[in-house]
Design a protein around this motif. Structure first.
Motif, short mmCIF file in Angstrom:
data_model
loop_
_atom_site.label_atom_id
_atom_site.label_comp_id
_atom_site.label_asym_id
_atom_site.label_seq_id
_atom_site.Cartn_x
_atom_site.Cartn_y
_atom_site.Cartn_z
N MET A 102 0.86 -1.12 -0.09
CA MET A 102 -0.18 -0.11 -0.06
C MET A 102 0.69 1.43 0.23
O MET A 102 2.16 1.16 0.28
CB MET A 102 -0.91 0.09 1.26
N THR A 103 0.18 2.32 -0.10
CA THR A 103 0.97 3.75 -0.33
C THR A 103 1.16 4.06 1.34
O THR A 103 0.94 3.38 2.06
CB THR A 103 -0.19 4.73 -0.57
N ASP A 104 2.38 5.06 1.48
CA ASP A 104 2.58 5.40 2.79
C ASP A 104 1.39 6.10 3.43
O ASP A 104 0.57 6.81 2.72
CB ASP A 104 3.64 6.65 2.67
N LEU A 105 1.27 5.53 4.67
CA LEU A 105 -0.01 6.28 5.55
C LEU A 105 0.48 7.37 6.27
O LEU A 105 1.66 7.68 6.53
CB LEU A 105 -0.30 4.96 6.38
N THR A 106 -0.52 8.11 6.78
CA THR A 106 -0.07 9.11 7.37
C THR A 106 -1.23 9.75 8.12
O THR A 106 -2.37 9.30 8.04
CB THR A 106 0.12 10.48 6.68
N ARG A 135 10.26 -2.30 5.03
CA ARG A 135 10.32 -0.90 4.83
C ARG A 135 9.20 -0.25 5.69
O ARG A 135 9.17 1.02 5.79
CB ARG A 135 10.13 -0.42 3.41
N GLY A 136 8.43 -0.91 6.51
CA GLY A 136 7.21 -0.52 7.31
C GLY A 136 6.21 -0.10 6.82
O GLY A 136 5.20 0.31 7.59
N ARG A 137 6.41 -0.35 5.39
CA ARG A 137 4.69 -0.18 4.87
C ARG A 137 3.69 -1.26 4.89
O ARG A 137 4.24 -2.46 4.90
CB ARG A 137 5.11 0.00 3.23
N PRO A 138 2.50 -1.06 4.94
CA PRO A 138 1.48 -2.24 5.17
C PRO A 138 1.33 -2.84 3.87
O PRO A 138 1.63 -1.98 2.56
CB PRO A 138 0.38 -1.38 5.57
N THR A 139 1.09 -4.12 3.73
CA THR A 139 0.68 -4.78 2.75
C THR A 139 -0.59 -5.45 2.79
O THR A 139 -0.99 -5.78 4.03
CB THR A 139 1.68 -5.81 2.38
N LEU A 140 -1.45 -5.51 1.88
CA LEU A 140 -2.80 -6.05 1.85
C LEU A 140 -3.05 -7.37 1.11
O LEU A 140 -2.75 -7.31 -0.17
CB LEU A 140 -3.87 -4.95 1.40
N ALA A 141 -3.28 -8.31 1.57
CA ALA A 141 -3.42 -9.75 1.02
C ALA A 141 -4.96 -10.08 1.35
O ALA A 141 -5.52 -10.22 2.29
CB ALA A 141 -2.31 -10.76 1.63
N GLY A 142 -5.16 -10.85 0.22
CA GLY A 142 -6.75 -11.54 0.17
C GLY A 142 -7.01 -12.12 -1.26
O GLY A 142 -6.27 -11.83 -2.07
N PRO A 143 -8.12 -12.78 -1.53
CA PRO A 143 -8.27 -13.47 -2.73
C PRO A 143 -9.12 -12.48 -3.46
O PRO A 143 -9.50 -11.55 -3.13
CB PRO A 143 -9.34 -14.48 -2.12
N VAL A 144 -8.94 -12.67 -4.75
CA VAL A 144 -9.55 -12.00 -6.05
C VAL A 144 -10.21 -13.00 -6.80
O VAL A 144 -9.78 -14.03 -7.34
CB VAL A 144 -8.53 -11.32 -6.85
N GLU A 145 -11.62 -12.61 -7.16
CA GLU A 145 -12.17 -13.70 -8.25
C GLU A 145 -12.49 -12.83 -9.70
O GLU A 145 -13.05 -11.60 -9.37
CB GLU A 145 -13.18 -14.31 -7.62
N HIS A 146 -12.34 -13.46 -10.80
CA HIS A 146 -12.90 -13.06 -11.76
C HIS A 146 -14.41 -13.70 -12.08
O HIS A 146 -14.49 -14.86 -12.08
CB HIS A 146 -12.11 -13.54 -12.94
N GLU A 147 -15.43 -12.83 -11.80
CA GLU A 147 -16.95 -13.19 -11.76
C GLU A 147 -17.25 -13.39 -13.30
O GLU A 147 -17.78 -14.52 -13.60
CB GLU A 147 -17.71 -12.36 -11.17
N PHE A 148 -17.39 -12.57 -14.09
CA PHE A 148 -17.80 -12.72 -15.54
C PHE A 148 -17.47 -11.56 -16.48
O PHE A 148 -16.74 -10.80 -16.00
CB PHE A 148 -19.59 -13.06 -15.68
N ASP A 149 -17.57 -11.56 -17.95
CA ASP A 149 -17.48 -10.81 -18.72
C ASP A 149 -18.77 -10.40 -19.29
O ASP A 149 -19.85 -11.09 -19.24
CB ASP A 149 -16.43 -11.31 -19.78
N GLY A 150 -19.01 -9.16 -19.98
CA GLY A 150 -20.01 -8.63 -20.61
C GLY A 150 -19.77 -7.52 -21.46
O GLY A 150 -18.29 -6.92 -21.59
N GLU A 151 -20.87 -6.71 -21.80
CA GLU A 151 -20.47 -5.21 -22.59
C GLU A 151 -21.56 -4.13 -21.77
O GLU A 151 -22.82 -4.74 -21.39
CB GLU A 151 -21.02 -5.56 -23.77
N VAL A 152 -21.00 -2.97 -21.92
CA VAL A 152 -22.04 -2.05 -21.67
C VAL A 152 -22.29 -1.01 -22.73
O VAL A 152 -21.44 -0.72 -23.52
CB VAL A 152 -21.60 -1.12 -20.32
N THR A 153 -23.35 -0.41 -22.67
CA THR A 153 -23.80 0.40 -24.06
C THR A 153 -23.44 1.87 -23.49
O THR A 153 -23.80 2.37 -22.39
CB THR A 153 -25.28 0.40 -24.03
N LEU A 154 -23.15 2.45 -24.51
CA LEU A 154 -22.47 4.01 -24.35
C LEU A 154 -23.96 4.62 -24.70
O LEU A 154 -23.98 4.86 -25.86
CB LEU A 154 -21.29 4.45 -25.06
N GLU A 155 -24.69 4.73 -23.84
CA GLU A 155 -26.02 5.57 -24.25
C GLU A 155 -25.81 7.14 -24.23
O GLU A 155 -24.83 7.71 -24.09
CB GLU A 155 -27.08 5.16 -22.94
#
Length: 276
Positions: free
Chosen positions: A117-121, A251-271
């Protein structure tokens, strides 16, 4: 006219990912429409990603539009989803992510995606919060909070049981409090009895509670350490959508860990409202 998207989520924090090369004249309007869970696809944000494969490791430029149509500097779970998207396309286990809050490194570690992660303050000017010194365990709009910036602003409150708090009632007054010139996310946490914390977060820009918030999980860990509530490393944090781990590297910087899932694909309309 339509544009393709991929839907990803990190512990329930979900995003539509659109390649930045796609021509979207009004990204904010598209995000407002498609993040809507009734009339749109439904998501906590839209990530526009540009992949630069000539670097080693590859780089991905991330721009996040939230459901209110505005950009956010940083999103921990969004960065992890962006990393997974980029690693799938480059066949690598490491990428660099350029965000508005700085450049981050992300790595695959078994089933988890880990992002530095970015430096925290806690500095009031940088948070930002209208105060002369760091805000730690002070009452703002009826809620005792500690304030930190972990890429975005968080007001963190430790309570006995997160499930007993009416977050939709207590969070908005803090989120819009005058002392926060840019507003704030509101995160509550309670000890899980095993050295970690349960989490709930009301997100600025979403204007509601999300199933997970990565910057909020980091905020819980760093504030808990600052207040002497834990010396664990990693710190286990449990938002409603799953389990996250916050560690602190050499370096004292925080790291964030966890799972990631790819759910599905699709299309959106540019209205037409998007193209205007």
């Amino acid at each position: 006219m339509t544009v393709p998207f991929q839907k990803y989520h990190g512990t329930g924090n979900d995003f539509l990912i659109i390649h930045a090369n796609e021509h979207v004249p009004n990204r904010g309007a598209l995000a407002k429409r498609e993040c809507d869970r009734t009339d749109g696809v439904g998501a906590d944000g839209v990530l526009f990603l540009a992949l630069e494969e000539d670097f080693n490791p590859p780089r991905v430029v991330m721009t996040l539009f939230q459901p209110d149509g505005k950009t956010a500097e940083m999103c921990g779970n969004g960065a992890r989803c962006a990393a997974e998207w980029a690693m799938e396309r480059t066949g690598t286990d490491s990428v660099m992510i350029d965000t508005q809050a700085g450049t981050l490194r992300a790595d695959r570690d078994g089933k988890n995606v880990v992002v530095e992660m970015t430096d925290l303050t806690f500095d009031p000017e940088e948070v930002p919060v209208d105060a002369d010194e760091p805000v730690l365990e002070e009452e703002i709009e009826g809620l005792e909070v500690s304030v930190v910036n972990t890429g975005v602003t968080h007001a963190v409150s430790f309570v006995d049981d997160v499930d007993e708090v009416d977050l939709e009632a207590v969070a908005p007054p803090v989120r819009h409090a005058d002392v926060f010139p840019e507003g704030t996310n509101v995160t509550i946490a309670s000890p899980d009895g095993e050295g970690g914390f349960d989490q709930r977060t009301y997100e600025r820009g979403v204007e509601g509670e999300t199933d997970s918030c990565g910057t909020g999980a980091v905020a819980i860990a760093v504030v808990a350490r600052r207040l002497g509530l834990t010396d664990a490393d990693p710190v286990d944090v449990h938002p409603p959508g799953g389990d996250l781990q916050v560690s602190f590297n050499e370096r004292g910087r925080p790291t964030l860990a966890g799972p990631v899932e790819h759910e599905f694909d699709g299309e959106v309309t540019l209205e037409s409202p998007v193209e205007s």
